[in-house]
Design an enzyme around this catalytic site. Structure first.
Site, mmCIF file in Angstrom:
data_model
loop_
_atom_site.group_PDB
_atom_site.id
_atom_site.type_symbol
_atom_site.label_atom_id
_atom_site.label_comp_id
_atom_site.label_asym_id
_atom_site.label_seq_id
_atom_site.Cartn_x
_atom_site.Cartn_y
_atom_site.Cartn_z
ATOM 1 N N ARG A 1 -14.473 -11.235 -4.245
ATOM 2 C CA ARG A 1 -14.236 -11.041 -2.808
ATOM 3 C C ARG A 1 -12.877 -10.398 -2.515
ATOM 4 N NH1 ARG A 1 -18.563 -11.653 -3.943
ATOM 5 N NH2 ARG A 1 -20.092 -13.165 -3.202
ATOM 6 N N SER B 1 -21.656 -16.679 4.092
ATOM 7 C CA SER B 1 -21.014 -17.800 3.402
ATOM 8 C C SER B 1 -19.639 -18.039 4.016
ATOM 9 C CB SER B 1 -20.867 -17.494 1.907
ATOM 10 O OG SER B 1 -22.135 -17.364 1.303
ATOM 11 N N GLU C 1 -13.909 -17.603 3.738
ATOM 12 C CA GLU C 1 -14.301 -16.265 3.297
ATOM 13 C C GLU C 1 -14.230 -15.244 4.432
ATOM 14 O OE1 GLU C 1 -18.261 -14.305 1.413
ATOM 15 O OE2 GLU C 1 -17.269 -15.869 0.249
#
Length: 312
Positions: A176, A226, A296
Site C-alpha cells: 500500500r 478495507s 488505510e
C-alpha cells in the site's frame, strides 16, 4: 477578477468543467465529505498543466482525486481545488500485450478490456472500485496480486508541469505504498504488461473472484474498502472479529457485520463518526491483542474542523 473567476477562465479556455462548493460526498465511495472550493474535471495533460500553474501562482492548495474509493473526506470539506482525473481522462491504448491507460480509467473497465483481448493479469484487480492512477499511487491489490505485478512504467507530471516517465524500478512499491505518496508527482497514465491467455479461463477466474468479493464484502453499503492496513503476521479483519467488534457503531458508521475489515456508512455517517469508531477499534485491538492497526484510507481536509452549517 476574484479567485474562482480566474480558474473559470482557464477552464473555459481548456473546455473542461468546473463546479464550486461541490460536496465531496458526491465523489467518494464512502459518501462522506463536505464541500471543496472548486472541483475541476481534468480532460487533457495541458489542462492539468495550466491549472497547476494557476494553483502555484495563486498559492491555491490542490488535491488529485480519482474514483474516491480510498478516501475519507472531512466534514468541513476541502478549501482548495480538487483535480478530478475521471472519465474525461481515461483512454486505453493497446500495443500487443501492453496497455497504456490514462490515470482516470477504472480498474473494472481495464479488466473488461483485457478480458475482451484475452489478456491475463488483471483478474485480481477487477473488483477494486478505483482508477488505475489511484491504484498505482497506493499499490492496490487483492487476492494475492497487486499493481506491482503488472506495472511497467508511469507517465507523471511534477507540480511545475514537467512530464517524466517513471520506470517500475524507481516507484518504491511496497504494501500500500509507492514513491508517489511522498514526492508530489501526479500520475497521468500507467503502462501495464499483461500476458496472452485463454478468454474462457480469464473470465472464469475473474467471475470467481468477483463472486467471492460479493459474498464476503459489504458491497451493498458505502465504504472506502478495507479500513485498516494488514498488520505484519496477521489480518485486521481477524483481529477485529476476535475482539467482538463486528457491528460496533458510532452514529451511522459501523464495523460491518459481514466483514470486520470494513467500516461502512449505514445512512448519514460523518467523517467524525468514522474516525471515532476507528479510534475505538484501534484501541480495543491494541489492548486485547497487542497489534497496532493503521488506517488505510487517505483522510483529506481537516477532520478536526467542524462542518459548516447550512447558510453559514
Amino acid at each position: 477578477m476574484n479567485d474562482w473567476q480566474e480558474l473559470a477562465a482557464v477552464c473555459r479556455t481548456c473546455n473542461c468543467s468546473v463546479q464550486y462548493a461541490e460536496p465531496l460526498r458526491n465523489h467518494t465511495t464512502f459518501r462522506i465529505g463536505g464541500a471543496c472550493g472548486a472541483f475541476v474535471n481534468i480532460n487533457t495533460e495541458e489542462t492539468l498543466r495550466r491549472i497547476l500553474g494557476l494553483c502555484r501562482d495563486r498559492n491555491y492548495p490542490y488535491l488529485v482525486l480519482g474514483n474516491g474509493s480510498n478516501i475519507l473526506a472531512a466534514d468541513s470539506g476541502y478549501a482548495g481545488v480538487i483535480l478530478h482525473l475521471g472519465k474525461d481522462f481515461s483512454r486505453i491504448q493497446q500495443d500487443g500485450d501492453t496497455l497504456y491507460c490514462e490515470a482516470g480509467a477504472t480498474l473494472g473497465r481495464i479488466s473488461r478490456y483485457a478480458l475482451e483481448q484475452s489478456l491475463t493479469g488483471m483478474e485480481c484487480l477487477a473488483g477494486i472500485p478505483g482508477t488505475v492512477g489511484g491504484a498505482l499511487y497506493m499499490n492496490a491489490g487483492a487476492y494475492g496480486g497487486e499493481m506491482a505485478d503488472i506495472v511497467v512504467s508511469a507517465r507523471c507530471m511534477s507540480p511545475d508541469g514537467m512530464i517524466t516517465e517513471v520506470p517500475k524500478a524507481e516507484m518504491e512499491l511496497g504494501y500500500r505504498k509507492s514513491v508517489f505518496r511522498q514526492d508530489g508527482r501526479i500520475i497521468l497514465g500507467v503502462t501495464l504488461r499483461l500476458q496472452k491467455g485463454s478468454y474462457g479461463e480469464i473470465k472464469a477466474e475473474m467471475d470467481s473472484l468477483l463472486g467471492k468479493r460479493r459474498a464476503k464484502q459489504p458491497l451493498e453499503l458505502p465504504s472506502a474498502g478495507s479500513t485498516f492496513q494488514r498488520p505484519v503476521g496477521n489480518y485486521a479483519s481477524f483481529l477485529i472479529d476476535q475482539c467482538g467488534l463486528k457491528g460496533a457503531s458510532v452514529g451511522d458508521a459501523q464495523v460491518s457485520k459481514k466483514h470486520a475489515g470494513f467500516v461502512v456508512n449505514t445512512g448519514k455517517a460523518t467523517c467524525h463518526d468514522v474516525l471515532e469508531l476507528c479510534d475505538y477499534v484501534k484501541q480495543t485491538v491494541l489492548e486485547k491483542t497487542g497489534y497496532q492497526l493503521e488506517l488505510e484510507p487517505v483522510v483529506i481536509g481537516d477532520p478536526g474542523k467542524p462542518a459548516e452549517q447550512p447558510g453559514s
